[in-house]
Every structure is written in structure tokens, then in C-alpha cells.
Write a protein that holds these residues in place. Structure first.
Motif, short mmCIF file in Angstrom:
data_model
loop_
_atom_site.label_atom_id
_atom_site.label_comp_id
_atom_site.label_asym_id
_atom_site.label_seq_id
_atom_site.Cartn_x
_atom_site.Cartn_y
_atom_site.Cartn_z
N ARG A 9 31.63 63.12 7.83
CA ARG A 9 31.02 62.07 7.00
C ARG A 9 32.09 61.07 6.57
O ARG A 9 31.84 59.87 6.50
N PHE A 10 33.30 61.57 6.26
CA PHE A 10 34.40 60.67 5.95
C PHE A 10 34.63 59.70 7.11
O PHE A 10 34.77 58.50 6.92
N LEU A 13 31.94 57.09 7.46
CA LEU A 13 32.08 56.05 6.43
C LEU A 13 33.18 55.08 6.82
O LEU A 13 33.03 53.86 6.71
N THR A 73 41.45 62.82 1.40
CA THR A 73 40.04 62.48 1.22
C THR A 73 39.86 60.97 1.36
O THR A 73 40.76 60.19 1.09
N ASP A 75 36.19 59.75 1.00
CA ASP A 75 34.97 59.51 0.22
C ASP A 75 34.63 60.80 -0.52
O ASP A 75 34.63 61.87 0.09
N PRO A 76 34.40 60.72 -1.84
CA PRO A 76 34.39 59.52 -2.69
C PRO A 76 35.81 59.04 -2.99
O PRO A 76 36.76 59.80 -2.79
N PRO A 77 35.98 57.81 -3.45
CA PRO A 77 37.32 57.25 -3.72
C PRO A 77 37.89 57.80 -5.02
O PRO A 77 37.98 57.09 -6.03
#
Length: 318
Positions: A9-10, A13, A73, A75-77
């Protein structure tokens, strides 16, 4: 973080944000070859996975069976004051990537699955040597900020990342020889309790196969350990310790990421776990080397290739 598809998913994105063809399967193959073909070195970003846990990690240093790595990481930031944030223009994601420097730890090399990116060696060196201090960040990066309070939501995110790294550390490895180590085989352990006919019948195996188990030439499965314990009255823990450990060089070769896709495929064909596929395949290569050279084969990658090639040609003898 424990969802197996989270790092994917990262990547999705990042591709949406930067339109990065380099992060597609085709792009990754063009840059790094097939999954696991790249050598492991400091500055690489890998997807590390085991069972239901998948994490992006930055390699900081490499040992024989482990790497020192920090989670990454996208996402989320989220970030805190101990993080290093790599600008989107300095990575392939096309968005800021957060390196959790304070969570750097050793993880087994066997959990590395796919090279995702390669960053400046200055980034890995900075995290390895200046974590928690105030030296200037390398070019294309900045210090993280915030997250100083345990009540801050970032604390929960950080704890979840730490749990995922701990799960990766628990990925089962191969039994490796150590200098001066001796192992009692199952035949010696059983002594006068040995009833070959009973073992063959109880295990549902032919005598030559049982003899390999008795001599420690092939690993006992958990179910076989339980069966032998039941029919002999010996403790399962003692029985499990009778399998001869593998040469250290073979263990290092078999646990390298270059073999992961092979173990995945072997596990799928045999309907077993990846760990079981790697364990039995490694012992098969060791048995092949023992027949040819007395177990002192030096090119363990070649031994693995030969054993697995013979297995595919004649799977009934595997």
C-alpha cells in the motif's frame, strides 16, 4: 502495520504521488533483477516479510545471518524527534519517507524479500553513528520532529512498528553447527528402546527413510517428534535435539534472499510452510554433498541448485 499488504500500500501511494515507474514490478526487475537476486548491503531499502508481518526496512549493516536495519514508513506521514525524513526527491517513492532511527535493530537476513530502493550510504552511516544526536542531517534529508510525549498518537504507531520488528526476529532459522558442537543422533538416544519395525509402522515410512532419521541425516518434523516420543516414552525435547546441525556456510547460503522465491515455490508445491521447505531442502543439499565430498562441499549455492534440480526431475525421490 501487521497487515501483509501494508508496504505494498505504501508503494501504491508513492506511485500515485510521483508516478514512479521504478516502483512497478517491471521497474523493480529492471533496477534490481528478479526478487532476491541483489546482494544485500548498507543503504538498500528492502521489503521484509514473515507470515502476516511485512515492513519496509533500511539496511544499515550486514552480517552473515542478520542485518542491522531501521524501519521505514511512507504512509501515514508520521514521525518523531528521533526519525530521519528522506525527501521525496531523494528516494524512488516520490514522497517523504520516514526512517525510525531509534528502532534500528538486528533482523534475520532470511526475512528480506524484495529490494525496493537504494539510498545514499551517508544516510545509513548517519543513522548508525549519530542516532539521537544533533549532527546535521545528510543531504536530501531532515531531522524528524514531534512525538515527545507518550500520550502522543505517534507513540502507539512506534510501538506497533517495534512489535512488527520483534515478529520478524522470531522467523525460524536453520540449525547451524558451532565449533566443538556434538550432536547425539536418534539411534544413540534410543539405545535399547530402538524398535525399527515399530518406528517404520508408527511413522508410516520405509526402513531407509527411517534410518536417515535415526542417523540425523534429515530433520524430524514436529509430528514425527511427537510420534517417536509417544512410541518410545522419551521426552519430545530430547528427540528434537538429535538432528545434526547444518554447516554454517550452507545455512548462510540457504537463508540468503536469493533463495526465498525458491522456498516459496517449493512450499507451495509440497503444501508446507516456507520454513519447512527451506529446512528439508537444505538437509537434502547437505545429504547430496555428504555423498559426494563427505559433507565438505564449499559451493553451497551450487549444492542447493543441484539438489533442487534433481528433485524437480524426480520428485518421487525427494
Amino acid at each position: 502495520m501487521s497487515e501483509p499488504d501494508v508496504p505494498q500500500r505504501f508503494l501504491d501511494l508513492a506511485k500515485q504521488a510521483g508516478g514512479q515507474r521504478a516502483l512497478t514490478d517491471t521497474g523493480l526487475r529492471e533496477r534490481f533483477g528478479e526478487p532476491g537476486e541483489a546482494e544485500v548491503y548498507a543503504g538498500q531499502v528492502w521489503r521484509a516479510r514473515w507470515d502476516q508481518v511485512s515492513v519496509l526496512v533500511l539496511v544499515l549493516a550486514v552480517e552473515d545471518r542478520d542485518v542491522l536495519a531501521a524501519p521505514v514508513t511512507v504512509d501515514p506521514p508520521v514521525e518523531d524527534g528521533h526519525c530521519l525524513v528522506v525527501d521525496g526527491s531523494s528516494n524512488t517513492f516520490g514522497v517523504d519517507a520516514t526512517v525510525w532511527a531509534a528502532l534500528a535493530t538486528s533482523v534475520p537476513v532470511r526475512v528480506l524479500e524484495r529490494t525496493i530502493d537504494t539510498w545514499s550510504g551517508d544516510i545509513a552511516r548517519w543513522i548508525s553513528t549519530t542516532e539521537g544526536r544533533s549532527e546535521p542531517a545528510p543531504a536530501g534529508t531532515r531531522h524528524g520532529h514531534g512525538g515527545g510525549s507518550e500520550l502522543d498518537p505517534v507513540a502507539s504507531f512506534r510501538a506497533e512498528l517495534a512489535d512488527d520488528l520483534e515478529s520478524l526476529q522470531q522467523a525460524p532459522g536453520l540449525p547451524a553447527e558451532t565449533p566443538g558442537m556434538t550432536t547425539q543422533d536418534l539411534a544413540s538416544l534410543l539405545g535399547d528402546r530402538l524398535d525399527l519395525a515399530l518406528l517404520c509402522n508408527s511413522l508410516g515410512m520405509r526402513q531407509p527413510e527411517v534410518m536417515k532419521l535415526l542417523r540425523g541425516k534429515v530433520p524430524l518434523t514436529l509430528e514425527q517428534v511427537k510420534t517417536v516420543a509417544r512410541v518410545t516414552g522419551l521426552a519430545a525435547e530430547k528427540i528434537a535435539q538429535t538432528v545434526r546441525p547444518l554447516p554454517f556456510g550452507l545455512v548462510v547460503a540457504a537463508e540468503h534472499p536469493r533463495w526465498r522465491h525458491v522456498w516459496h515455490e517449493r512450499a507451495r508445491r509440497q503444501h508446507v510452510s516456507e520454513a519447512e521447505a527451506r529446512l528439508s531442502g537444505s538437509y537434502g543439499a547437505f545429504a547430496l554433498a555428504a555423498r559426494e565430498t563427505g559433507g565438505r562441499g564449499r559451493d553451497w549455492d551450487e549444492r542447493l541448485r543441484r539438489f533442487l534440480s534433481d528433485e524437480e526431475l524426480d520428485p518421487g525421490d525427494a
